[in-house]
Design a protein around this motif. Structure first.
Motif, PDB file in Angstrom:
ATOM      1  N   UNK A  26      28.713  -3.331  15.069  1.00  8.73           N
ATOM      2  CA  UNK A  26      30.075  -3.188  15.572  1.00  8.73           C
ATOM      3  C   UNK A  26      30.657  -4.560  15.918  1.00  8.73           C
ATOM      4  N   UNK A  27      29.875  -5.383  16.580  1.00  6.38           N
ATOM      5  CA  UNK A  27      30.348  -6.713  16.974  1.00  6.38           C
ATOM      6  C   UNK A  27      30.572  -7.600  15.761  1.00  6.38           C
ATOM      7  N   UNK A  28      29.742  -7.454  14.742  1.00  5.09           N
ATOM      8  CA  UNK A  28      29.909  -8.253  13.528  1.00  5.09           C
ATOM      9  C   UNK A  28      31.257  -7.932  12.880  1.00  5.09           C
ATOM     10  N   UNK A  29      31.586  -6.648  12.773  1.00  6.11           N
ATOM     11  CA  UNK A  29      32.882  -6.272  12.201  1.00  6.11           C
ATOM     12  C   UNK A  29      34.010  -6.784  13.089  1.00  6.11           C
ATOM     13  N   UNK A  30      33.873  -6.641  14.389  1.00  7.45           N
ATOM     14  CA  UNK A  30      34.911  -7.116  15.313  1.00  7.45           C
ATOM     15  C   UNK A  30      35.120  -8.627  15.178  1.00  7.45           C
TER      16      UNK A  30
ATOM     17  N   UNK B 160      31.700   1.727  10.911  1.00  3.06           N
ATOM     18  CA  UNK B 160      30.860   0.766  11.634  1.00  3.06           C
ATOM     19  C   UNK B 160      31.637   0.243  12.846  1.00  3.06           C
ATOM     20  N   UNK B 161      32.899  -0.083  12.641  1.00  3.53           N
ATOM     21  CA  UNK B 161      33.732  -0.655  13.689  1.00  3.53           C
ATOM     22  C   UNK B 161      33.851   0.268  14.902  1.00  3.53           C
ATOM     23  N   UNK B 162      33.965   1.570  14.663  1.00  2.00           N
ATOM     24  CA  UNK B 162      34.124   2.502  15.791  1.00  2.00           C
ATOM     25  C   UNK B 162      32.799   3.047  16.303  1.00  2.00           C
ATOM     26  N   UNK B 163      31.701   2.619  15.680  1.00  2.00           N
ATOM     27  CA  UNK B 163      30.382   2.981  16.192  1.00  2.00           C
ATOM     28  C   UNK B 163      29.798   4.268  15.648  1.00  2.00           C
ATOM     29  N   UNK B 164      30.462   4.906  14.678  1.00  2.00           N
ATOM     30  CA  UNK B 164      29.922   6.131  14.088  1.00  2.00           C
ATOM     31  C   UNK B 164      28.687   5.789  13.246  1.00  2.00           C
ATOM     32  N   UNK B 165      28.814   4.747  12.426  1.00  2.00           N
ATOM     33  CA  UNK B 165      27.676   4.268  11.644  1.00  2.00           C
ATOM     34  C   UNK B 165      27.002   3.159  12.445  1.00  2.00           C
ATOM     35  N   UNK B 166      25.800   3.434  12.914  1.00  2.00           N
ATOM     36  CA  UNK B 166      25.085   2.454  13.736  1.00  2.00           C
ATOM     37  C   UNK B 166      24.083   1.641  12.927  1.00  2.00           C
TER      38      UNK B 166
END
Length: 64
Positions: A7-11, A37-43
């Motif tokens: 998530x942080x990588x995308x952010x 990934x950004x919203x945390x659905x795909x971890x």
């Protein structure tokens, strides 16, 4: 082994000026996959996507 914060990588990439669509294109996935990934659905993204995402993150941070 250290867990990757996808998530942080995308952010970080978005913060650097890239759109989710550009990230997806660079990684060979859809914008929707990047958003999950950004919203945390795909971890834990597929290996190939994760490798490309890490490489893109490294490249963008070096250029910044």
């Amino acid at each position: 082994m250290k867990q990757v914060d996808w998530q942080q990588i995308v952010k970080d990439l978005v913060k650097s000026g890239m759109t989710q669509a550009q990230i997806g294109e660079a990684c060979g996935v859809t914008q929707a996959a990047v958003n999950l990934v950004n919203i945390g659905v795909t971890k834990d993204p597929k290996y190939s996507f994760g490798e490309k995402l890490l490489a893109l993150h490294e490249q963008v941070l070096v250029e910044a």
